[in-house]
Write a protein that holds these residues in place. Sequence first.
Motif, short mmCIF file in Angstrom:
data_model
loop_
_atom_site.label_atom_id
_atom_site.label_comp_id
_atom_site.label_asym_id
_atom_site.label_seq_id
_atom_site.Cartn_x
_atom_site.Cartn_y
_atom_site.Cartn_z
N GLY A 76 0.80 -1.22 0.00
CA GLY A 76 0.00 0.00 0.00
C GLY A 76 0.83 1.27 0.00
N PHE A 77 2.12 1.17 -0.35
CA PHE A 77 2.97 2.36 -0.44
C PHE A 77 2.52 3.20 -1.63
CE2 PHE A 77 6.54 -0.44 1.44
CZ PHE A 77 6.14 -0.13 2.73
N ASN A 85 -8.31 -8.61 10.42
CA ASN A 85 -9.55 -7.93 10.82
C ASN A 85 -9.59 -6.50 10.30
OD1 ASN A 85 -12.05 -7.78 12.48
ND2 ASN A 85 -10.86 -6.25 13.62
N ASN A 86 -8.45 -5.79 10.40
CA ASN A 86 -8.40 -4.40 9.92
C ASN A 86 -8.54 -4.34 8.40
OD1 ASN A 86 -8.09 -3.40 12.49
ND2 ASN A 86 -5.85 -3.20 12.36
N LEU A 87 -7.90 -5.26 7.71
CA LEU A 87 -8.01 -5.28 6.24
C LEU A 87 -9.45 -5.55 5.82
CD1 LEU A 87 -4.77 -7.26 5.27
CD2 LEU A 87 -5.31 -4.92 4.58
N GLU A 145 -11.22 -2.64 3.80
CA GLU A 145 -11.23 -2.90 2.36
C GLU A 145 -12.21 -3.98 1.94
OE1 GLU A 145 -7.37 -3.35 0.54
OE2 GLU A 145 -6.38 -2.18 2.11
N GLY A 146 -12.73 -4.73 2.91
CA GLY A 146 -13.60 -5.84 2.54
C GLY A 146 -12.84 -6.92 1.80
N SER A 147 -13.53 -7.66 0.98
CA SER A 147 -12.90 -8.75 0.23
C SER A 147 -11.92 -8.24 -0.82
CB SER A 147 -13.97 -9.63 -0.43
OG SER A 147 -14.74 -8.86 -1.35
N ALA A 148 -11.92 -6.94 -1.08
CA ALA A 148 -11.02 -6.39 -2.10
C ALA A 148 -9.55 -6.59 -1.74
CB ALA A 148 -11.30 -4.90 -2.30
N PHE A 149 -9.27 -6.71 -0.43
CA PHE A 149 -7.86 -6.87 -0.06
C PHE A 149 -7.29 -8.20 -0.56
CE2 PHE A 149 -9.07 -9.62 3.53
CZ PHE A 149 -7.95 -10.43 3.66
#
Length: 280
Positions: free
Chosen positions: A37-38, A234-236, A240-244
């Motif tokens: 995510g940079f 959990n944070n992801l 972001e939901g399933s998009a991560f």
Amino acid sequence: MAPSRAKDYPAEYILASAMAAAINYPLWRASALAQSGFRVASSSVPASLSPYVYAFAPPYKGMVATVFGMTWARASIFWGSDRGKEVLGNFSMSPLVATIVPPLIVSTGVQCINMPIVRAAITLQDPQSNLTNVWAALRKIYKQGGISSLWHGTSAGILKTVPKYCTAVLVKDWMENVLPPVVPSSLTADSDRIWRSAAKSACAGVAGAALTNPLDVIRNEMFKTNQSLLVTVNNLWRTEGSAFLTRGMGKNMIAVAIPVGCTIFFTDALIDYKSSSNQR
């Protein structure tokens, strides 16, 4: 890359891994940027191309350590897998067990040993970082969290690395068995051998990369935030939901599938060349 030849050609495995690591370092760098995510800002190219432009441009922070780490890691995994399959086969192990157990053991050990280098190298890829080399990154990580922090993310790394290489080795060996053998007396034997190896290598690389992208994202996020595996997941999921699960997938397919495939292909080519030379 037949298992029965592994014992006699360890140098070819090392050289093939070094070639693949050196060629694909910029692709790994682009993947690390995307999955961590940079943010890379550039006014001259589209945002989707910025990570690639940045990845191919100097300074190449951590390049030597990264290439070294990739070289010995992949050489150990593929040589250990092929040699281990041969050894276990001599003890009448089932083909599936003999194929899976060696990369399972070797890739786990390799991941644990390589983790500090991997974490430091990925940390260096942040465009906002003022760190200049792997040693500086290791010292910063150590000062922030102690010796254990150097192995932070090992759980996600193992979950990612072990299935990737087990899958790649399994597909490689399966393709070796199902593809038509090369007929030595054929006029197209040399080109047939190349295309056969290319098909096997490509399938193994893509299969391994597609399976493990979400775990790459989790591991890199753990590096960035210093949070535990469960907290990171959990944070992801919350943000972001399933998009991560597919974050950086395209770049990861390139950064993982190509070097793994190249390692297998180069090893085949080098062993074939050495074998042919010895027969002259």
